[in-house]
Design an enzyme around this catalytic site. Structure first.
Site, PDB file in Angstrom:
ATOM      1  N   LYS A  80     -49.430 -51.648-123.387  1.00 44.50           N
ATOM      2  CA  LYS A  80     -50.681 -52.380-123.608  1.00 44.50           C
ATOM      3  C   LYS A  80     -50.377 -53.792-124.106  1.00 44.50           C
ATOM      4  CE  LYS A  80     -55.197 -51.707-125.908  1.00 44.50           C
ATOM      5  NZ  LYS A  80     -55.969 -50.835-126.825  1.00 44.50           N
ATOM      6  N   SER A 155     -60.411 -49.260-125.016  1.00 50.94           N
ATOM      7  CA  SER A 155     -59.907 -50.539-124.575  1.00 50.94           C
ATOM      8  C   SER A 155     -58.570 -50.462-123.848  1.00 50.94           C
ATOM      9  CB  SER A 155     -59.742 -51.470-125.786  1.00 50.94           C
ATOM     10  OG  SER A 155     -58.760 -50.951-126.673  1.00 50.94           O
ATOM     11  N   SER A 179     -59.800 -45.682-128.202  1.00 48.23           N
ATOM     12  CA  SER A 179     -59.267 -46.438-127.068  1.00 48.23           C
ATOM     13  C   SER A 179     -58.066 -45.843-126.351  1.00 48.23           C
ATOM     14  CB  SER A 179     -58.909 -47.861-127.501  1.00 48.23           C
ATOM     15  OG  SER A 179     -60.080 -48.618-127.567  1.00 48.23           O
TER      16      SER A 179
END
Ligand code: GLN
Length: 487
Positions: A80, A155, A179
């Site tokens: 990420k 997210s 997330s």
């Protein structure tokens, strides 16, 4: 050796890498080719580190040739884009950091690299990890590989889409309110949020520091155990990291479900659950019973307070964390500032997107004198009540089983004009962060329109072993986690 090695799990690949039936370099090249073909549509990656990945793969091959390395050596993963990676751009999905090249490495990525994992690139995400649909990224929306007209969740939507679409064997995400688990559920993969403090936050771009936690997003619970083993553990560079030994997650993976008491919180099955999710979870509950678990009804009365509590605390922490992006010390700087005030205000106005600005305004408001007691302090008290509810439940049961999300992936754009509807996507995951507990989401079925559905297992503090072995037992008996979207 394999017609398509990109479909394999870490545990399957590790064996072939070790036996030298496949090289890490060939593997990386297969993924890079697939990324080139599929990423323009799915948009799971913001940055591909082609040269870095090939170099790391060659190093891994050398170690493997010398009979060194472990199960992660030579395994290509996505990371990420909020983990600082030395000399590799780290944007956090924001214009504010669109050209930020960190001079240092996060603890998570440095541990994974030391274990031999190969980073393919940095995955897309909601801006500063604020969102549930991956539509707030400065680098464009991510699409759900199961249906390109739908969101992948957020997210960590880029990490989820990458694993689901076979653009990485696994990926690393972060979870502040859901997330990792929510996008894992919506894309048909496995995702674990560890206990707060189990994994170091050093080098992670901060959103809400008392909630943020990194974890693996994988094809199986076994792969999650392998990655977590490398990531977890005390780090003197993070004052909130827990100083207790990391158990051997693989050693307990086959513990099974016999005799385990699993609590089913009634509040999670009240109104609001889609009929598809409800019926798939019912089936899964039966399966857990068939595997020897005892299901026990429990109550978590503060469940409905979770969203409002989180949306006071998380923005408060975010407003403080994001104060550093002023165009001088950190972040994007506007063109031709007239004076210092203009520089500050325009840099922030141009550098942040609208969801981030909404959170900063909310956060500064609840922290301001005159409102602090009514909102921030009150929310802290409710947070304690939420944690106490879980504590009470865990005196009766070993684990909790819930749906991960109330519904399947929604259409792109469906909730962008209604932040409250968007916030409700995390109704089953947020309280786990507020209580600091570990939880995993695993695939447990599909809706009538063929969209993945996830089931959440919540554990006692530091009982990652317990949720991993329960998830593994379920995955040994089912095949939902092996299904893949057609791309
Ligand atoms: N969707 C939640 C939010 O927007 C949680 C995000 C997260 O876990 N990073 O804040």
């Amino acid at each position: 050796m394999f017609s398509d090695p990109t479909v394999l799990s870490i545990s399957q690949l590790a064996e072939s890498l070790k036996k030298r039936q496949i090289s890490s370099e060939d593997l990386v090249n297969s993924f890079l080719e697939r990324i080139e073909r599929i990423n323009p549509e799915v948009n799971a990656y913001i940055t591909i580190d082609r040269a870095g990945a090939i170099k790391a793969a060659q190093d891994a091959d050398n170690r493997l040739d010398a009979k060194q390395g472990g199960p992660l050596t030579g395994v290509p993963i996505g990371v990420k884009d909020l983990f600082c990676t030395k000399e590799v751009r780290t944007t956090c999905g924001s214009r504010m950091l669109h050209n930020f090249i960190p001079p240092y490495e996060s603890t998570v990525t440095s541990r994974l690299k030391a274990a031999g994992a190969v980073m393919l690139g940095k995955t897309n995400m909601d801006e500063f990890a604020m969102g549930s649909s991956n539509e707030t990224s400065f680098f464009g929306v991510v699409k759900n590989p199961w249906d390109l007209t739908r969101i992948p969740g957020g997210s960590s939507g880029g990490s989820a889409a990458a694993v689901s679409a076979g653009l990485g064997v696994a990926a690393i995400g972060t979870d502040t309110g859901g997330s990792i688990r929510q996008p894992a559920a919506l894309t048909g993969i496995t995702g674990i949020k560890p206990t707060y403090g189990r994994v170091s936050r050093f080098g992670m771009v901060a959103f809400a520091s008392s909630l943020d936690q990194a974890g693996p997003m994988t094809k199986t619970a076994e792969d999650a155990a392998l990655l977590l083993q490398a990531m977890a553990g005390h780090d003197p560079k993070d004052a909130t990291s827990i100083d207790s030994p990391v158990p051997d997650y693989m050693a307990s993976l086959n513990d099974g479900l016999k005799g385990r008491k699993i609590g089913v919180p009634e509040e999670y099955f009240a109104t609001g659950l889609s009929t598809d999710v409800a019926s798939v979870i019912e089936e899964a509950k039966k399966q857990f019973q068939d595997l020897g678990a005892e299901l026990v009804p429990v109550s978590l009365p503060t469940t409905k307070q979770a969203i409002p509590t989180y949306y006071v605390l998380a923005p408060a922490e975010a407003s403080s964390n994001l104060a550093r992006y002023d165009g001088i010390r950190f972040g994007y700087r506007c063109e031709n500032p007239q004076d210092i005030k203009d520089l500050f205000t325009r840099s922030r106005a141009e550098g942040f997107g609208s969801e981030v600005k909404r959170r900063i305004m909310l956060g500064t408001y609840v922290l301001s004198s005159g409102y602090y007691d009514a909102y921030y302090l009150k929310a802290q008290k409710v947070r304690r009540m939420i944690a106490d509810d879980f504590k009470a439940a865990f005196t009766k049961v070993d684990l909790l089983l819930t749906p991960t999300t109330p519904d399947t992936a929604f259409k792109l754009g469906a909730k962008t004009d209604d932040p409250v509807q968007m916030y409700l996507s995390d109704i089953f995951t947020i309280n786990v962060n507020l209580a600091g507990l570990p939880a995993i989401s695993i695939p447990c079925g599909f809706s009538r329109d063929n969209l993945p559905i996830g089931l959440q297992l919540i554990g006692r503090p530091l009982d990652e072993s317990g949720i991993l072995s329960a998830a593994h037992a379920y995955q040994q008996a089912t095949e939902w986690h092996t299904r893949k979207p057609v791309l």
